[in-house]
Design an enzyme around this catalytic site. Sequence first.
Site: not given
Ligand code: LCS
Length: 393
Positions: A58, A111, A183, A208
């Site tokens: 951690r 998001y 982001d 992503k």
């Molecule tokens: N930031 C953006 C721009 C995102 O599109 C997402 C997830 C996150 C942060 C969060 O990331 P995660 O915790 O899921 O790794 N976006 C999603 C979407 O557009 N569809 O499903 C998840």
Amino acid sequence: MKKKHKFATLAVHAGQEPCLLTGALVPPLYQTASFAFESANQGAARFAGEEKGYIYSRLGNPTINALEEKVAILEGGESALATASGMAAISTVLFGLLKKGDHMLADNTLYGCTLSLLNHVIPKYGIEVSYVDASDPDNISGAVRENTKLFYFESPANPTMKIVDMHAVAQIARSNKLITIIDGSFTSPYLQRPLEQGIDLVVHSATKYICGHGDVIGGIIVGNKKNIGDIKSGVFTDIGGIMSPFDAWLLLRGLKTLPLRMEKHCSNAMKVAQYLEAHPKVNEVYYPGLSSFPQHELAKKQMDGFGGMLSFEMKGGIQAGERLINNVGLFRVAVSLGEADSLIQHPATMTHSFVSGEERMKAGISDGLVRMSVGIEDAEDLLADLEQALMKI
Ligand code: LCS
């Protein structure tokens, strides 16, 4: 790894050297919770920070550190911190930089879960959040208060593809003493490097494009040593949302092909965007690479490519959108983005369903908006899939 190398070389080599013990070329997976000390004295020296070395995963792990080093170099940053998810990266940054009584500003297109974090979680800790439309960066200056600490935004934003002028935002933030956080999940470091534009911190949902294969949930924060160090020691070690070593290992693997994948995402998305724009059943297409996109010139200025994400509205509104989604075959009906497979989803009822109708309207997310993550398949097959689905509407 020297920064003089170009991006694709860094994507392959940065953050890794052959293993000193075995010569293994690929960084080993250190799937361990603890690291044994040679003696009580050594353990004490490690905890006191008097001796370098690992203690407990951690607090630090060689596989996770290798990923952090690679992403920091690709972003042109000094340091990075890998997290359990993109949301863990975002919440860690915000809790690391803000305290009770502070105010933060954010762009109004984000998001869905980020909006939910800002609307429902952050205010519980005595921190105020307000929104601006940063497509005109001057709106930021107008909203700054005495206690405003930071400005948070996405570019391109999920799901409308709105672009924010990073250079202008950085200048305005500097004169108002704000920390800026972008982001960058929609671009990965291959298509834009916000730190070079003066932005202070970049967060990614590594789930992503950084992963690229749809098999990891992860996040990463990149910035200078001081900010990352403060966030790590200030909150992250205690909150504890670390990435698993195995996920870091998969991301190190995926990053080697980031440039190749991104080129294909970009060229496929451009073909899909042009096809949809010319189609009589499609109303509007939002893709930064189209010359009809209102912020096309800004996108050209600050991005090295326009990415694999696009959204559009059908002429028949939500009903036509639903029929399209139900009739595609190669495009999978799924959320997430940035993976090899092409995906299609409906923001108002899926990714942005946590957001009120009023807020969706402010963010430009109509009920009929359909979002696509264009994958790396053959473009001809993707177009044929859309053609057969559109014929059924
Ligand atoms: N930031 C953006 C721009 C995102 O599109 C997402 C997830 C996150 C942060 C969060 O990331 P995660 O915790 O899921 O790794 N976006 C999603 C979407 O557009 N569809 O499903 C998840």
